[in-house]
Write an enzyme that holds these catalytic residues in place. Structure first.
Site, PDB file in Angstrom:
ATOM      1  N   PRO A  18      39.808  31.808  33.131  1.00  0.00           N
ATOM      2  CG  PRO A  18      38.172  32.514  34.639  1.00  0.00           C
ATOM      3  CD  PRO A  18      39.589  32.011  34.571  1.00  0.00           C
ATOM      4  CB  CYS A 102      34.402  39.966  35.977  1.00  0.00           C
ATOM      5  SG  CYS A 102      34.053  40.670  34.344  1.00  0.00           S
ATOM      6  CE  LYS A 145      41.040  34.573  37.512  1.00  0.00           C
ATOM      7  NZ  LYS A 145      41.054  36.015  37.251  1.00  0.00           N
ATOM      8  CG  ASN A 206      45.009  35.746  36.863  1.00  0.00           C
ATOM      9  OD1 ASN A 206      43.992  36.416  36.838  1.00  0.00           O
ATOM     10  ND2 ASN A 206      45.536  35.249  35.767  1.00  0.00           N
ATOM     11  CG  ASP A 208      50.549  41.892  33.627  1.00  0.00           C
ATOM     12  OD1 ASP A 208      49.586  41.870  32.835  1.00  0.00           O
ATOM     13  OD2 ASP A 208      50.893  42.915  34.241  1.00  0.00           O
ATOM     14  N   GLY A 230      46.330  33.595  31.258  1.00  0.00           N
ATOM     15  CA  GLY A 230      45.204  33.911  30.405  1.00  0.00           C
ATOM     16  C   GLY A 230      45.613  34.283  29.002  1.00  0.00           C
TER      17      GLY A 230
END
Length: 332
Positions: A18, A102, A145, A206, A208, A230
């Protein structure tokens, strides 16, 4: 190779992360068309989802009921998180994802709606109340996440992972940075192995991961069950399927070239305009057009002409010329 969540099979285990303001419905649909084991909606605050806060309409199209889509929610109060999860499930969501990763200051700040996102890594007891509230509220799989920790002195993702698994979380995605790193430095995929060792549920790496080489390195170093990509997918909606083909031998995507590439971008552009409306759509589309032109190596004068065009007609007329030389068909 696949990941099982309840009665769902996520295959191949190469997922779209996301990204706020980027992985909206038109982009997720395009990535899904090429092939992805899972796509995740843009994060939405639980109270915004329930209250239909003005300005959230673009994110309200969360892919309810769409196969291979997870709806991601964030918040700091168990009641609102649970109610948002129930609303999402009631509208057909098949997977609920909780954001505790986040790093944005407006999300982690204690002002306004309160601390959420990766700020919850500073208070695992409170984080668990949110996880338990969401898991208890719905029957669909709930995933989480997060990051390695708040900072280098608080690398508590393994502890959070163990407690989350005990509370009913069915899959974890770990960004290989701390919150205080934001997106600086390099993702530490090897550190994700500590989370993998702590739990029995699937773990997804997740951070790079931009091509098949970095995806393989992330899997090797972390021992993870899959990867989430991403920013590398920007301008390359086929990339997830391309990486999956390289890693797992799934069907390789037909990477568009020349006129096909121009047609694809034009189609995406029109979908953006249809989704957001002309005025907002013109602005939203510019970043996507910029990434597509990066891939094509568009000359700067033509690039500037497209990004400053005032009408959709002008943009669509220039796109075939701007995208004539890309992308090259290459290995992921």
């Amino acid at each position: 190779m696949s990941i099982r969540l309840g009665n769902l099979t996520l295959e191949p285990p190469v997922f779209l992360a996301p990204l706020a303001g980027i992985t909206d419905l038109p982009f997720r649909n395009l990535v899904s068309r090429f092939g992805a084991g899972l796509v995740v909606s843009e994060m939405i605050a639980s109270q915004d989802l329930l209250n239909a806060k003005p300005g959230v309409r673009e994110k309200a199209e969360l892919g309810f009921g769409v196969e291979g889509t997870s709806v991601q929610i964030a918040g700091c109060e168990g009641h609102w998180m649970a109610e948002a999860a129930k609303m999402a499930e009631g509208n057909g969501a098949r997977i609920i994802d909780i954001n505790m990763g986040c790093p944005a200051k407006k999300v982690t700040s204690t002002s306004g709606a309160g601390a959420s996102g990766s700020a919850l890594l500073r208070d695992l007891d409170h984080a668990l109340t949110l996880i338990e509230a969401v898991v208890d509220a719905v029957d669909v799989p709930v995933t989480l996440k997060t990051r390695l920790g708040w900072d280098d002195n608080m690398l508590n993702a393994p502890e959070l992972a163990q407690r989350a698994e005990a509370a009913g979380i069915q899959m974890l995605t770990i960004h290989g940075r701390t919150r205080c790193q934001f997106y600086k430095g390099k993702a530490d995929w090897a550190a994700i192995a500590n989370v993998k060792d702590a739990v029995s549920i699937p773990v997804v790496a997740n951070g790079d991961i931009v091509d098949a080489k970095s995806a393989k390195a992330a899997l090797d170093q972390s021992g993870a069950d899959g990867v989430m990509m991403g920013r590398g997918v920007q301008g390359r909606p086929w990339l997830i399927a391309q990486v999956a083909s390289e890693l797992y031998g799934s069907e390789a995507p037909d990477v568009p070239e020349d006129q096909e590439f121009s047609d694809l971008v034009s189609e995406h552009y029109n979908e953006i305009l249809s989704f957001y409306g002309k005025d907002l759509g013109l602005r939203v589309a510019r970043k996507h057009l910029g990434w597509y032109m990066d891939v094509a190596g568009t000359a700067k004068p033509l690039r500037n002409e497209i990004l400053t065009a005032k009408t959709p007609e002008a943009v669509l007329q220039l796109l075939p010329m701007a995208l004539a030389h890309g992308p090259e068909r290459s290995a992921a």
